[in-house]
Design an enzyme around this catalytic site. Structure first.
Site, mmCIF file in Angstrom:
data_model
loop_
_atom_site.group_PDB
_atom_site.id
_atom_site.type_symbol
_atom_site.label_atom_id
_atom_site.label_comp_id
_atom_site.label_asym_id
_atom_site.label_seq_id
_atom_site.Cartn_x
_atom_site.Cartn_y
_atom_site.Cartn_z
ATOM 1 N N GLY A 51 0.840 -1.196 0.000
ATOM 2 C CA GLY A 51 0.000 0.000 0.000
ATOM 3 C C GLY A 51 0.868 1.237 0.000
ATOM 4 O O GLY A 51 2.074 1.149 0.247
ATOM 5 N N CYS A 78 5.367 -6.157 1.305
ATOM 6 C CA CYS A 78 5.738 -4.744 1.243
ATOM 7 C C CYS A 78 5.174 -3.969 2.440
ATOM 8 O O CYS A 78 5.574 -4.225 3.568
ATOM 9 C CB CYS A 78 5.307 -4.152 -0.097
ATOM 10 S SG CYS A 78 6.150 -2.622 -0.470
ATOM 11 N N TYR A 79 4.207 -3.083 2.244
ATOM 12 C CA TYR A 79 3.629 -2.381 3.394
ATOM 13 C C TYR A 79 3.116 -3.387 4.430
ATOM 14 O O TYR A 79 3.253 -3.185 5.637
ATOM 15 C CB TYR A 79 2.484 -1.466 2.935
ATOM 16 C CG TYR A 79 1.812 -0.746 4.094
ATOM 17 C CD1 TYR A 79 2.395 0.376 4.667
ATOM 18 C CD2 TYR A 79 0.601 -1.213 4.616
ATOM 19 C CE1 TYR A 79 1.793 1.032 5.741
ATOM 20 C CE2 TYR A 79 -0.011 -0.564 5.685
ATOM 21 C CZ TYR A 79 0.593 0.561 6.245
ATOM 22 O OH TYR A 79 0.006 1.194 7.290
ATOM 23 N N HIS A 166 7.592 -7.958 -4.277
ATOM 24 C CA HIS A 166 6.230 -8.333 -4.693
ATOM 25 C C HIS A 166 6.212 -9.691 -5.398
ATOM 26 O O HIS A 166 6.481 -9.766 -6.591
ATOM 27 C CB HIS A 166 5.664 -7.255 -5.621
ATOM 28 C CG HIS A 166 5.335 -6.003 -4.896
ATOM 29 N ND1 HIS A 166 4.127 -5.802 -4.267
ATOM 30 C CD2 HIS A 166 6.068 -4.893 -4.664
ATOM 31 C CE1 HIS A 166 4.121 -4.622 -3.683
ATOM 32 N NE2 HIS A 166 5.289 -4.047 -3.905
ATOM 33 N N GLU A 168 3.739 -11.316 -6.302
ATOM 34 C CA GLU A 168 2.578 -11.448 -7.185
ATOM 35 C C GLU A 168 2.834 -10.948 -8.604
ATOM 36 O O GLU A 168 2.091 -11.281 -9.512
ATOM 37 C CB GLU A 168 1.362 -10.722 -6.571
ATOM 38 C CG GLU A 168 1.448 -9.198 -6.519
ATOM 39 C CD GLU A 168 2.220 -8.651 -5.309
ATOM 40 O OE1 GLU A 168 3.016 -9.409 -4.730
ATOM 41 O OE2 GLU A 168 2.034 -7.483 -4.960
ATOM 42 N N ASP A 224 -19.079 -12.405 -20.920
ATOM 43 C CA ASP A 224 -19.692 -12.459 -19.589
ATOM 44 C C ASP A 224 -21.154 -12.897 -19.657
ATOM 45 O O ASP A 224 -21.558 -13.854 -19.008
ATOM 46 C CB ASP A 224 -19.612 -11.096 -18.880
ATOM 47 C CG ASP A 224 -18.178 -10.629 -18.713
ATOM 48 O OD1 ASP A 224 -17.276 -11.456 -18.877
ATOM 49 O OD2 ASP A 224 -17.975 -9.438 -18.431
ATOM 50 N N LYS A 369 -12.023 -11.956 -14.637
ATOM 51 C CA LYS A 369 -12.284 -12.162 -16.067
ATOM 52 C C LYS A 369 -11.638 -13.458 -16.597
ATOM 53 O O LYS A 369 -12.263 -14.201 -17.345
ATOM 54 C CB LYS A 369 -11.735 -10.966 -16.850
ATOM 55 C CG LYS A 369 -12.145 -10.926 -18.291
ATOM 56 C CD LYS A 369 -13.467 -10.251 -18.445
ATOM 57 C CE LYS A 369 -13.928 -10.215 -19.881
ATOM 58 N NZ LYS A 369 -15.193 -9.505 -20.014
#
Ligand code: XMP
Length: 514
Positions: A51, A78-79, A166, A168, A224, A369
């Site tokens: 963040g 991180c944060y 990170h 991710e 969708d 998605k």
């Protein structure tokens, strides 16, 4: 389930997606979620996201008291790591030099559960302005870089971990392995999140909710709403009625294709509303893009409402709301559980009057998605449907600069259809985000055909690559392909005498011209 506490990082959703890629369900919740709510979710592990804040700021976001006493494994990113360290008595300081941003070479201790099976050094993605300079009691350093002492830390006994980088993002090459080590090694989660299981649970849930009632679904032909149709059809068969409104601004032949596909191949009950005349009447003489959008949106709701009344009794309205919409409105509205029925595009129906009584069904509200695509495949939808490029709700109307008339729509449909067929034939369709073709107003440019000077319209072809439509870059299409597109349009669409290629990036230019 792995629960991710959101501290506002641009990567928070990405963490949730990565966990789900490991076949473990994950949800993103506001960082100030109460302990009670968190316990009710029965998480197998917690991840505190990154963040923009600094832990030493007075109003820095934290977590509920008692969270670390629940005994649930925690990974701070991180944060999130800085927050854990400071909450447990360590010290976080601003970096002496400026913020560290970019790739860093990490030396890791692979005796830690977090790095088991990994090499002892690898590239990781850093983005931080603070660092942990003193660790709390019970913690040890498990990775560092040349410039950063505590790049990862652990208190293995309490199962609390922190990484300054990170895992991710794709730049952290072993990132997914690190997440897997946390999810499976530390948390002992089971990989049961699959689309086959999702179908089973949702089918059950839909049947219980709907009972013997009827469901109406507004269908656009996009991935969708088509996936919602297939899922609902599997669950409740003939109790589902789909409505497809053709406003006249679709691609050439597209309305027919959608109708055929749904009614013939999927055997779903479909009401096809040909509303082109009323939409053309509504936009006649309108050049302002926002006014065009507003009128088309209103007309869509009005048409839907009128047609819905014709259908007779239905108790449920289905929508293709996705998880990112749910998260967004949760952030805006402060509650995770309930989304205001959000009107995503003009194809998703909102704003229906109160005297039509229905409950909302949103069977994709837990999915990203890419998961919708997997679900569609699992339900047997054709690959062409699944890999469709996004197409704006107001359709070609916002790709005609200036007034929209049936004639100008026809001309654009012809040019657009040539572009799409060439892009597909050259195998570019699945490599790019979108390929808008735009019809320009007014300027009649001169050309020579045979021995005659001719005056005609200009169209712009735009082909962009993008991750999420927030930014976009021009696709480097080969000249041969561009020339072929240009000569085919000019030869086959007599009204157009000039073709341009739009080479601007977003920002500052947007993807659509209007
Ligand atoms: P822009 O032009 O803002 O587009 O860069 C970003 C993405 O949004 C789509 N877009 C729309 N979709 N109704 C829609 O349903 C609209 O009015 C609209 N305007 C833009 C655009 O196609 C791109 O994917």
């Amino acid at each position: 389930m792995i629960v991710i506490l959101d501290y506002g990082s641009q990567y928070s959703q990405l963490i949730a997606r990565r966990v789900r890629e490991c076949s473990v369900y994950s949800e993103l919740v506001p960082h100030d979620i109460t302990l009670e709510k968190l316990k009710n979710m029965q998480p197998e592990g917690l991840i505190l996201s990154g963040g923009p804040s600094s832990v030493y700021e007075l109003d820095a976001p934290r977590f509920a008291d008692g969270l670390l006493e629940l005994g649930i494994p925690v990974l701070g990113i991180c944060y999130g790591m800085q927050l854990l360290v400071s909450a447990l008595g360590g010290r976080v300081e601003r970096l002496k030099e400026q913020r560290e941003y970019g790739k860093a070479f990490l030396k890791a201790d692979n005796t830690s559960e977090l790095f088991v099976g990994l090499e002892d050094s690898f590239m990781a993605w850093m983005s931080h302005g603070d660092s942990c300079v003193e660790l709390p009691a019970g913690f040890r350093k498990i990775a560092s870089t040349d410039s950063l002492e505590n790049a990862a830390v652990e208190d293995a006994r309490r199962r609390i971990y922190g990484v300054q980088f990170h895992p991710e993002v794709a730049h952290t090459v072993k990132g997914l392995d690190i997440l897997k080590n946390f999810i499976f090694g530390v948390c002992r989660a089971r990989p049961v999140w699959t689309m086959a299981n999702y179908i089973e649970t949702e089918v059950q849930r839909i049947r219980e909710t709907v009972g013997s009632g009827k469901v109406l679904l507004g269908l656009s032909g996009g991935v969708d709403s088509t996936t919602v149709a297939a899922l609902l059809h599997k669950a409740i068969g003939a109790q589902l009625i789909c409505m497809f409104i053709d406003q006249g601004f679709m691609r050439k032949g597209e309305a027919r294709r959608v109708v055929d596909l749904i009614s013939k191949y999927m055997h779903i009950q479909l009401v096809h509303v040909d509303a082109a005349d009323r939409f053309f009447a509504r936009v006649a003489g309108v050049s302002d893009p926002e006014e065009k959008r507003r009128r088309i949106g209103n007309e869509f709701v009005r048409t839907f409402e009128e047609e819905a009344r014709q259908i007779g009794d239905f108790q449920f309205l289905a929508q293709g709301t996705l998880y990112p919409d749910v998260i967004e409105s949760a952030v805006a509205g402060g509650t995770q559980a309930r989304t205001a029925a959000k009107i995503k595009t003009h194809h998703n129906v909102g704003g229906l009057p109160a005297d039509i009584k229905f409950k909302l069904i949103e069977p994709l509200r837990w999915l990203f998605k890419d998961e919708v695509r997997k679900l569609g495949r699992e339900l047997g939808l054709h690959e062409d449907l699944i890999n469709r490029q996004p197409f704006p709700g107001p359709g070609l109307a916002i790709r005609i600069i200036g007034e929209v008339t049936p004639e100008r729509v026809r001309v654009l449909q012809e040019a657009d259809s040539i572009v799409m067929s060439e892009i597909k034939a050259a195998d570019w369709y699945n490599k790019v985000w979108q390929v808008p073709v735009v019809l320009l107003p007014g300027v009649r440019t001169v050309g020579v055909m045979g021995d005659q000077r001719t005056y005609g319209m200009t169209c712009a072809v735009r082909c962009v690559t993008s991750e999420d439509a927030m930014t976009a870059r021009v696709a480097h299409l080969p000249w041969e392909l561009l020339e072929k597109i240009s000569s085919r349009i000019i030869n086959e669409v007599p009204e157009i005498t000039r073709v341009c290629y739009d080479i601007s990036s977003k920002p500052p230019a947007t993807i659509e011209w209007e």
